[in-house]
Design a protein around this motif. Structure first.
Motif, short mmCIF file in Angstrom:
data_model
loop_
_atom_site.label_atom_id
_atom_site.label_comp_id
_atom_site.label_asym_id
_atom_site.label_seq_id
_atom_site.Cartn_x
_atom_site.Cartn_y
_atom_site.Cartn_z
N ALA A 12 0.70 -1.11 -0.02
CA ALA A 12 0.12 -0.16 0.09
C ALA A 12 0.82 1.40 -0.01
CB ALA A 12 -0.80 0.09 1.24
N GLU A 13 1.80 1.47 0.72
CA GLU A 13 2.74 2.59 1.02
C GLU A 13 3.63 2.73 -0.69
OE1 GLU A 13 6.44 4.53 3.43
OE2 GLU A 13 5.82 2.58 4.02
N ARG A 14 3.81 1.99 -1.16
CA ARG A 14 4.69 1.94 -2.53
C ARG A 14 3.34 2.46 -3.61
NH1 ARG A 14 9.22 0.71 -5.01
NH2 ARG A 14 9.42 0.56 -7.35
N TRP A 15 2.18 1.91 -3.50
CA TRP A 15 1.26 2.46 -4.34
C TRP A 15 0.68 3.89 -4.25
CZ3 TRP A 15 -0.94 1.67 -8.93
CH2 TRP A 15 -2.15 2.57 -9.38
N THR A 16 0.58 4.31 -2.88
CA THR A 16 -0.03 5.32 -2.62
C THR A 16 1.03 6.75 -2.54
OG1 THR A 16 0.42 5.10 -0.19
CG2 THR A 16 -1.89 4.59 -0.93
N PRO A 56 5.05 -8.26 6.69
CA PRO A 56 4.22 -7.22 7.40
C PRO A 56 3.81 -6.12 6.37
CG PRO A 56 6.34 -7.07 7.77
CD PRO A 56 6.46 -8.28 7.00
N GLY A 57 2.61 -5.46 6.95
CA GLY A 57 2.34 -4.20 6.15
C GLY A 57 1.05 -4.35 5.43
N ASP A 58 0.48 -3.27 4.88
CA ASP A 58 -0.82 -3.20 4.17
C ASP A 58 -0.66 -3.38 2.59
OD1 ASP A 58 -2.16 -2.58 6.64
OD2 ASP A 58 -1.76 -0.62 6.45
N PHE A 59 -1.54 -3.90 2.00
CA PHE A 59 -1.24 -4.14 0.55
C PHE A 59 -2.78 -3.60 -0.08
CE2 PHE A 59 1.92 -7.03 2.36
CZ PHE A 59 2.88 -6.97 1.39
N VAL A 60 -2.57 -3.48 -1.32
CA VAL A 60 -3.66 -3.21 -2.15
C VAL A 60 -3.80 -4.16 -3.34
CG1 VAL A 60 -3.67 -0.67 -1.42
CG2 VAL A 60 -2.55 -1.43 -3.51
N ARG A 103 -8.36 -1.85 -4.38
CA ARG A 103 -9.10 -2.28 -3.27
C ARG A 103 -7.84 -2.34 -2.03
NH1 ARG A 103 -11.86 -7.24 -5.95
NH2 ARG A 103 -12.94 -6.28 -7.50
N ARG A 104 -8.22 -2.12 -0.84
CA ARG A 104 -7.38 -2.42 0.32
C ARG A 104 -7.64 -3.75 0.60
NH1 ARG A 104 -8.00 -2.53 5.78
NH2 ARG A 104 -6.07 -1.95 6.89
N ILE A 105 -6.68 -4.72 0.83
CA ILE A 105 -6.74 -5.93 1.08
C ILE A 105 -6.87 -6.20 2.42
CG2 ILE A 105 -5.54 -8.29 0.97
CD1 ILE A 105 -4.32 -7.32 -1.56
N GLN A 106 -7.64 -6.90 3.09
CA GLN A 106 -7.93 -7.14 4.66
C GLN A 106 -6.92 -8.31 4.74
OE1 GLN A 106 -9.93 -5.30 6.62
NE2 GLN A 106 -10.18 -3.88 4.86
N ARG A 107 -6.50 -8.16 6.03
CA ARG A 107 -5.63 -9.40 6.72
C ARG A 107 -6.06 -9.85 7.96
NH1 ARG A 107 0.49 -8.20 5.37
NH2 ARG A 107 0.66 -10.46 5.71
#
Length: 115
Positions: A12-16, A56-60, A103-107
């Motif tokens: 997510a951080e790379r994309w945003t 770890p981390g958020d993904f889209v 889309r934000r991916i839920q974990r």
């Protein structure tokens, strides 16, 4: 007319933080020579949980219209897998016009991707 849709999972951080006016390039592109994608959300979930569950981390999830891509797409088997499903590999950056949804991916708490 139906579209051919493929999926790419990105941190997510790379994309945003990627500049809006530039085509998107994943960190692995220089080493791999293409952008890894899947056809279908179920396959994306399997790949994400097999390869990135402990990352770890958020993904889209980038939802990509193949017909709108400016880079060529080749459907290829993973290295060393003769009978695996074919995966769409994008041989160039992903132009923003081809990304039709993000889309934000839920974990889950244990890192499992919930697609």
């Amino acid at each position: 007319m139906s579209r051919t849709i493929i999926f790419h999972m990105a941190p997510a951080e790379r994309w945003t933080t990627w500049p809006d006016h530039e085509p998107y390039v994943p960190a692995e592109f220089a080493a791999d020579g293409f952008v890894h994608c899947t056809a279908g959300e179920a396959l994306m979930a399997r790949v994400a949980n097999a390869l990135y569950r402990d990352t770890p981390g958020d993904f889209v999830l980038l939802v990509i219209d193949v017909d709108a891509l400016t880079a060529p797409v080749r459907w290829e088997a993973p290295t060393g897998a003769d009978l695996a499903p074919l995966f769409p590999h994008v041989y160039g950056p992903i132009n923003r016009e081809a990304v039709i949804e993000v889309r934000r991916i839920q974990r889950a708490a244990d890192g499992v991707f919930l697609l």
